[in-house]
Design an enzyme around this catalytic site. Structure first.
Site, PDB file in Angstrom:
ATOM      1  N   HIS A 114       3.350   1.369  -1.144  1.00 36.55           N
ATOM      2  CA  HIS A 114       2.498   0.220  -1.372  1.00 36.55           C
ATOM      3  C   HIS A 114       3.564  -1.420  -1.636  1.00 36.55           C
ATOM      4  O   HIS A 114       4.271  -0.182  -2.446  1.00 36.55           O
ATOM      5  CB  HIS A 114       1.308   0.493  -2.203  1.00 36.55           C
ATOM      6  CG  HIS A 114      -0.379  -0.889  -2.269  1.00 36.55           C
ATOM      7  ND1 HIS A 114      -0.827   0.042  -2.801  1.00 36.55           N
ATOM      8  CD2 HIS A 114       0.071  -1.157  -1.279  1.00 36.55           C
ATOM      9  CE1 HIS A 114      -1.899  -1.272  -1.956  1.00 36.55           C
ATOM     10  NE2 HIS A 114      -0.962  -1.822  -1.185  1.00 36.55           N
ATOM     11  N   LEU A 117       0.309  -6.535  -1.473  1.00 32.74           N
ATOM     12  CA  LEU A 117      -0.634  -7.703  -2.532  1.00 32.74           C
ATOM     13  C   LEU A 117      -0.804  -5.989  -2.880  1.00 32.74           C
ATOM     14  O   LEU A 117      -2.160  -4.623  -2.189  1.00 32.74           O
ATOM     15  CB  LEU A 117      -1.666  -7.627  -2.307  1.00 32.74           C
ATOM     16  CG  LEU A 117      -2.949  -7.981  -2.880  1.00 32.74           C
ATOM     17  CD1 LEU A 117      -2.840  -8.544  -4.509  1.00 32.74           C
ATOM     18  CD2 LEU A 117      -4.319  -8.876  -1.893  1.00 32.74           C
ATOM     19  N   ILE A 158       1.083  -1.480   3.736  1.00 32.62           N
ATOM     20  CA  ILE A 158       1.312  -2.950   3.492  1.00 32.62           C
ATOM     21  C   ILE A 158       0.584  -3.658   3.739  1.00 32.62           C
ATOM     22  O   ILE A 158      -0.934  -4.440   4.481  1.00 32.62           O
ATOM     23  CB  ILE A 158       2.459  -3.583   4.490  1.00 32.62           C
ATOM     24  CG1 ILE A 158       3.053  -4.409   5.101  1.00 32.62           C
ATOM     25  CG2 ILE A 158       1.837  -3.083   5.890  1.00 32.62           C
ATOM     26  CD1 ILE A 158       4.373  -4.678   5.604  1.00 32.62           C
ATOM     27  N   GLU A 159      -0.028  -4.007   2.938  1.00 33.15           N
ATOM     28  CA  GLU A 159      -1.651  -5.088   2.310  1.00 33.15           C
ATOM     29  C   GLU A 159      -1.876  -6.644   1.874  1.00 33.15           C
ATOM     30  O   GLU A 159      -0.517  -7.330   1.561  1.00 33.15           O
ATOM     31  CB  GLU A 159      -2.418  -4.664   1.005  1.00 33.15           C
ATOM     32  CG  GLU A 159      -3.626  -5.403   1.080  1.00 33.15           C
ATOM     33  CD  GLU A 159      -4.242  -4.711  -0.536  1.00 33.15           C
ATOM     34  OE1 GLU A 159      -5.511  -5.112  -0.738  1.00 33.15           O
ATOM     35  OE2 GLU A 159      -3.443  -2.798  -0.684  1.00 33.15           O
ATOM     36  N   VAL A 160      -2.018  -7.833   2.726  1.00 31.74           N
ATOM     37  CA  VAL A 160      -1.926  -8.875   3.317  1.00 31.74           C
ATOM     38  C   VAL A 160      -1.052  -9.496   3.377  1.00 31.74           C
ATOM     39  O   VAL A 160      -0.010  -9.715   1.936  1.00 31.74           O
ATOM     40  CB  VAL A 160      -3.004  -9.300   1.745  1.00 31.74           C
ATOM     41  CG1 VAL A 160      -2.977 -10.799   2.192  1.00 31.74           C
ATOM     42  CG2 VAL A 160      -4.316  -8.481   1.851  1.00 31.74           C
TER      43      VAL A 160
END
Length: 263
Positions: A114, A117, A158-160
């Site tokens: 991860h 964010l 892959i976040e924000v």
């Protein structure tokens, strides 16, 4: 027709496609996701351990796991990850260190990392806000993705992250990138079922899209529930319930015998 469950190798072979990914929590949502031909799911460990889960979602590649804050040493993480795979999971989420990722990968546990964010690590990146908006941060994201790949992870959430950054990273690595608010340059689009269904009564993330208004439907059903209970109470108080159709009666001869015995 029942779908074939994809393997890690299958997903890797489809890099560059736009797959669909959901986070959901119930068997009803699992059935719906399967019927809708969703490709990937993230679910809690107790759901994937349900013996009926694979009957509900036989064709959905399913990731499960907990944050690193809920674990101790890498050995504990490995033990729990192995149990989740035995329970029916196809991959394990790991927000922990690269050492932990490598420990799992060495034992052939499919691991998903991860970046961007990461709620369990958000204090290090400035809280709950976008990550990678400067060249320095973007290069750090690229380095983090390479490090995950080198440690043995086959995919990362892959976040924000700015779409330009995520797309550039995805184009340069054979690592699968599962996007939550990071654009279509990644390999899967990932949303929470509660946002899609309009169940989230709090903050709806910018990257989410609401397709239904379940919250309003739940409110309507709750109002109907209260109304039905109130009508039941009123019927009991007035004597309107119970009535003959709701009761069982004795045959007259049996009733006479019963009353005689009582006397």
């Amino acid at each position: 027709m029942e779908r074939r469950l994809p393997s890690v190798a299958d997903l890797r072979a489809r890099k560059g496609e736009q797959l669909t990914m959901l986070r959901f929590f119930t068997m009803a949502e699992a059935h719906a996701a399967e019927a809708a031909a969703i490709d990937i799911a993230s679910v809690p460990p107790d759901l994937v351990a349900n013996p009926d889960y694979r009957k509900a979602a036989p064709g959905i590649f399913t990731m499960t796991g907990k944050t690193h804050l809920e674990y101790g040493a890498p050995e504990e993480y490995l033990r729990d990850a192995g149990q989740m795979i035995l329970n029916g999971a196809d991959a394990v989420y790991c927000s922990g260190s690269l050492d932990t990722v490598a420990r799992l990968a060495r034992e052939y546990i499919p691991v998903v990392g991860h970046v961007g964010l990461v709620p369990a690590r958000a204090t290090w990146t400035g809280g709950f806000s976008a990550v990678g908006k400067t060249a320095k941060e973007a290069l750090q994201l690229y380095a983090a993705c390479k490090a995950y790949r080198d440690a043995g992870a086959f995919a990362v959430e892959i976040e924000v992250v700015p779409v330009e950054v995520a797309s550039a990273i995805s184009a340069r690595l054979d690592l699968l990138l599962w996007s939550m608010g990071a654009g279509a340059g990644c390999d899967a689009q990932y949303l929470f079922a509660e946002d899609i269904l309009g169940e989230n009564r709090g903050h709806v993330p910018r990257h989410a899209k609401v397709y239904r208004d379940f919250a309003a439907e739940y409110d309507r059903l709750q109002a109907e529930r209260v109304a039905a209970f109130s009508e039941f109470r009123a019927d009991v108080v007035s004597g309107a319930f119970p009535q003959a159709p709701h009761l069982v009666h004795m045959a007259p001869a049996e009733l006479d015998a019963f009353r005689e015995a009582l006397e």
